[in-house]
Scaffold this active site. Sequence first.
Site, PDB file in Angstrom:
ATOM      1  N   CYS A  87     -21.556  19.054 -31.535  1.00  0.00           N
ATOM      2  CA  CYS A  87     -21.680  18.275 -32.770  1.00  0.00           C
ATOM      3  C   CYS A  87     -23.101  17.782 -33.034  1.00  0.00           C
ATOM      4  O   CYS A  87     -23.395  17.327 -34.142  1.00  0.00           O
ATOM      5  CB  CYS A  87     -20.716  17.094 -32.742  1.00  0.00           C
ATOM      6  SG  CYS A  87     -19.000  17.566 -32.448  1.00  0.00           S
ATOM      7  N   HIS A 128     -22.678  11.430 -37.583  1.00  0.00           N
ATOM      8  CA  HIS A 128     -21.678  12.473 -37.329  1.00  0.00           C
ATOM      9  C   HIS A 128     -20.299  11.897 -37.605  1.00  0.00           C
ATOM     10  O   HIS A 128     -19.956  10.810 -37.140  1.00  0.00           O
ATOM     11  CB  HIS A 128     -21.798  12.938 -35.876  1.00  0.00           C
ATOM     12  CG  HIS A 128     -20.652  13.787 -35.418  1.00  0.00           C
ATOM     13  ND1 HIS A 128     -20.171  14.844 -36.153  1.00  0.00           N
ATOM     14  CD2 HIS A 128     -19.879  13.725 -34.294  1.00  0.00           C
ATOM     15  CE1 HIS A 128     -19.152  15.395 -35.510  1.00  0.00           C
ATOM     16  NE2 HIS A 128     -18.960  14.736 -34.390  1.00  0.00           N
ATOM     17  N   ASN A 131     -13.436  15.961 -38.269  1.00  0.00           N
ATOM     18  CA  ASN A 131     -14.617  16.252 -37.448  1.00  0.00           C
ATOM     19  C   ASN A 131     -14.899  17.750 -37.539  1.00  0.00           C
ATOM     20  O   ASN A 131     -14.139  18.562 -37.024  1.00  0.00           O
ATOM     21  CB  ASN A 131     -14.344  15.833 -36.003  1.00  0.00           C
ATOM     22  CG  ASN A 131     -15.526  16.089 -35.081  1.00  0.00           C
ATOM     23  OD1 ASN A 131     -16.459  16.816 -35.415  1.00  0.00           O
ATOM     24  ND2 ASN A 131     -15.486  15.486 -33.898  1.00  0.00           N
TER      25      ASN A 131
END
Length: 313
Positions: free
Chosen positions: A112, A238, A268
Amino acid sequence: MNVGIKGFGAYAPEKVVDNAYFESFLETSDEWISKMTGIKERRWASENQDTSDLAFEASKKAIKDAGITPADIDMIIVATATGDMPFPSVANILQEKLDTRKVPTMDQLAACSGFMYSMITAKQYVQSGDYKNILVVGADKLSKITDLTDRSTAVLFGDGAGAVVIGEVSEGRGIISYEMGSDGNGGKYLYLNKDTGKLVMNGREVFKFAVRIMGEASTRVVDKAGLQSDDIDMFIPHQANIRIMESARERLGIEREKMSVSVNRFGNTSAASIPLSISQELENGRIKDDDTLVLVGFGGGLTWGAMVIKWGK
């Protein structure tokens, strides 16, 4: 030389998967998922869509927005943890799809954090003077590595892509400060099981790491830029979990209305998370030329990356 974003594009698959979908086979509910994660829905790619297909859609938009053609791209960097196959790289496949020149291509795997890593890497190449237009893509198809039998992770992940063209921008704009880091001791907390091919996460440990590192890294890059929290126009973390995001925002001292929240729409999406948020805020008119943004991500590794960037070409 001021190096920043010359062109931007993003893509989310058409298929929308809401929280009610999981109620039929997991002991969960829309209310619980929304409260614990902030997620209401996510996008999943179709079975015949690969990560490179998502990357291609975002890249076309970024190249057009930069006012250039694929022939002007002189390097391609793709941040992904879900390549179409072990090799060739997604960047290689994307090169063919875009029909660029025979330029260098590479994938970066920082989970990520990958989009941050790749933007910072591209900045260095442009700063060297050897490259002018580097295509950076964050793309992931997490639906293919999600364990739908694991109640703690099944509801979290979505698919998507975002792309930028990194190059020289106007005076006073571009990337001002940045930080990357990793802690290999935390690799056991978030990884791909080599036997099942599915993602495994120790949510408690990842949460503790993320809450600390997102706030600390954001504060450091703001300090490095010689700025105060009041100077920040938009905080784009994020999009992993609303509670992690809120904690990072509070540590940085940013007002809630200045934080981008797209986790409710996309879940996500790993390396695509930050650019999908940027896309949302551009569409809503919440990012304007000369705005100062803080971007920060964390991911498997464990890894992290953050930057302060002044928006505009």
